[in-house]
Design a protein around this motif. Structure first.
Motif, PDB file in Angstrom:
ATOM      1  N   VAL A  84     -57.668 -14.685 -23.774  1.00  0.00           N
ATOM      2  CA  VAL A  84     -56.455 -15.817 -23.993  1.00  0.00           C
ATOM      3  C   VAL A  84     -56.757 -16.688 -22.896  1.00  0.00           C
ATOM      4  O   VAL A  84     -56.610 -16.659 -21.606  1.00  0.00           O
ATOM      5  CB  VAL A  84     -55.192 -15.173 -23.971  1.00  0.00           C
ATOM      6  CG1 VAL A  84     -54.173 -16.201 -24.373  1.00  0.00           C
ATOM      7  CG2 VAL A  84     -55.118 -13.958 -24.912  1.00  0.00           C
ATOM      8  N   PHE A  85     -57.158 -18.090 -23.300  1.00  0.00           N
ATOM      9  CA  PHE A  85     -57.257 -19.179 -22.296  1.00  0.00           C
ATOM     10  C   PHE A  85     -56.099 -20.052 -22.234  1.00  0.00           C
ATOM     11  O   PHE A  85     -55.400 -20.186 -23.383  1.00  0.00           O
ATOM     12  CB  PHE A  85     -58.666 -19.732 -22.580  1.00  0.00           C
ATOM     13  CG  PHE A  85     -59.764 -19.108 -22.242  1.00  0.00           C
ATOM     14  CD1 PHE A  85     -60.430 -19.355 -21.113  1.00  0.00           C
ATOM     15  CD2 PHE A  85     -60.490 -18.463 -23.121  1.00  0.00           C
ATOM     16  CE1 PHE A  85     -61.577 -18.742 -20.666  1.00  0.00           C
ATOM     17  CE2 PHE A  85     -61.298 -17.714 -23.108  1.00  0.00           C
ATOM     18  CZ  PHE A  85     -62.266 -17.818 -21.772  1.00  0.00           C
ATOM     19  N   GLU A  86     -55.757 -20.850 -21.255  1.00  0.00           N
ATOM     20  CA  GLU A  86     -54.696 -21.720 -21.407  1.00  0.00           C
ATOM     21  C   GLU A  86     -55.594 -23.169 -20.880  1.00  0.00           C
ATOM     22  O   GLU A  86     -56.114 -23.100 -19.790  1.00  0.00           O
ATOM     23  CB  GLU A  86     -53.737 -21.470 -20.352  1.00  0.00           C
ATOM     24  CG  GLU A  86     -52.505 -22.559 -20.304  1.00  0.00           C
ATOM     25  CD  GLU A  86     -51.475 -22.118 -19.245  1.00  0.00           C
ATOM     26  OE1 GLU A  86     -50.258 -21.624 -20.017  1.00  0.00           O
ATOM     27  OE2 GLU A  86     -51.487 -22.074 -18.241  1.00  0.00           O
ATOM     28  N   ILE A  87     -55.098 -24.339 -21.759  1.00  0.00           N
ATOM     29  CA  ILE A  87     -55.687 -25.510 -21.248  1.00  0.00           C
ATOM     30  C   ILE A  87     -54.609 -26.259 -20.637  1.00  0.00           C
ATOM     31  O   ILE A  87     -53.447 -26.393 -21.363  1.00  0.00           O
ATOM     32  CB  ILE A  87     -56.119 -26.064 -22.652  1.00  0.00           C
ATOM     33  CG1 ILE A  87     -57.656 -25.573 -23.163  1.00  0.00           C
ATOM     34  CG2 ILE A  87     -56.586 -27.580 -22.126  1.00  0.00           C
ATOM     35  CD1 ILE A  87     -57.995 -25.929 -24.441  1.00  0.00           C
ATOM     36  N   ASP A  88     -54.648 -27.086 -19.599  1.00  0.00           N
ATOM     37  CA  ASP A  88     -53.865 -27.628 -19.260  1.00  0.00           C
ATOM     38  C   ASP A  88     -54.430 -29.180 -18.513  1.00  0.00           C
ATOM     39  O   ASP A  88     -55.535 -29.028 -18.025  1.00  0.00           O
ATOM     40  CB  ASP A  88     -53.162 -26.997 -17.625  1.00  0.00           C
ATOM     41  CG  ASP A  88     -52.007 -27.781 -17.068  1.00  0.00           C
ATOM     42  OD1 ASP A  88     -51.425 -28.465 -17.794  1.00  0.00           O
ATOM     43  OD2 ASP A  88     -51.644 -27.185 -15.973  1.00  0.00           O
ATOM     44  N   VAL A  89     -53.871 -30.196 -19.162  1.00  0.00           N
ATOM     45  CA  VAL A  89     -54.262 -31.486 -18.761  1.00  0.00           C
ATOM     46  C   VAL A  89     -53.972 -31.913 -17.587  1.00  0.00           C
ATOM     47  O   VAL A  89     -52.827 -31.752 -16.959  1.00  0.00           O
ATOM     48  CB  VAL A  89     -53.775 -32.478 -19.934  1.00  0.00           C
ATOM     49  CG1 VAL A  89     -54.057 -34.010 -19.340  1.00  0.00           C
ATOM     50  CG2 VAL A  89     -54.008 -32.189 -21.064  1.00  0.00           C
ATOM     51  N   ILE A  90     -54.964 -32.302 -16.760  1.00  0.00           N
ATOM     52  CA  ILE A  90     -54.826 -32.704 -15.257  1.00  0.00           C
ATOM     53  C   ILE A  90     -55.210 -34.357 -15.298  1.00  0.00           C
ATOM     54  O   ILE A  90     -56.155 -34.712 -15.556  1.00  0.00           O
ATOM     55  CB  ILE A  90     -55.784 -31.971 -14.506  1.00  0.00           C
ATOM     56  CG1 ILE A  90     -55.402 -30.369 -14.450  1.00  0.00           C
ATOM     57  CG2 ILE A  90     -55.780 -32.425 -13.100  1.00  0.00           C
ATOM     58  CD1 ILE A  90     -56.609 -29.650 -13.591  1.00  0.00           C
ATOM     59  N   SER A  91     -54.245 -34.900 -14.748  1.00  0.00           N
ATOM     60  CA  SER A  91     -54.558 -36.473 -14.470  1.00  0.00           C
ATOM     61  C   SER A  91     -55.118 -36.762 -13.332  1.00  0.00           C
ATOM     62  O   SER A  91     -54.980 -36.339 -12.627  1.00  0.00           O
ATOM     63  CB  SER A  91     -52.981 -37.079 -14.688  1.00  0.00           C
ATOM     64  OG  SER A  91     -52.358 -36.846 -15.692  1.00  0.00           O
TER      65      SER A  91
END
Length: 81
Positions: A73-80
């Motif tokens: 299970v992966f989590e994608i998190d947007v990094i600005s």
């Protein structure tokens, strides 16, 4: 992207462990091709400002690797930038 859970009965065939982190663009050779393929539509949606349906937190989504033996299970998190 970060590996946040492993729910299958086997270890990852590509050697990933909980806590491993990947930059989708910079770490293409390090991330399992099956996970990369599954992540792509989510990354593409988030990259261009979209929101993934059923995601509770804007800019963040969890998804599973398609390997039924492993179920990373992966989590994608947007990094600005």
């Amino acid at each position: 992207m970060k590996l946040i859970d492993q729910r299958g009965n086997h270890k990852c065939h590509h050697g990933h462990s909980i806590g491993d982190e990947f930059d989708f663009d910079a770490d293409r050779g390090k991330l399992c091709p099956m996970a990369m393929h599954t992540a792509f539509p989510y990354v593409d949606i988030l990259r261009y400002g979209g929101n993934v349906p059923n995601s509770e937190d804007y800019g963040k989504i969890a998804f599973c690797c398609p390997d039924a033996d492993v179920i990373n299970v992966f989590e994608i998190d947007v990094i600005s930038n």
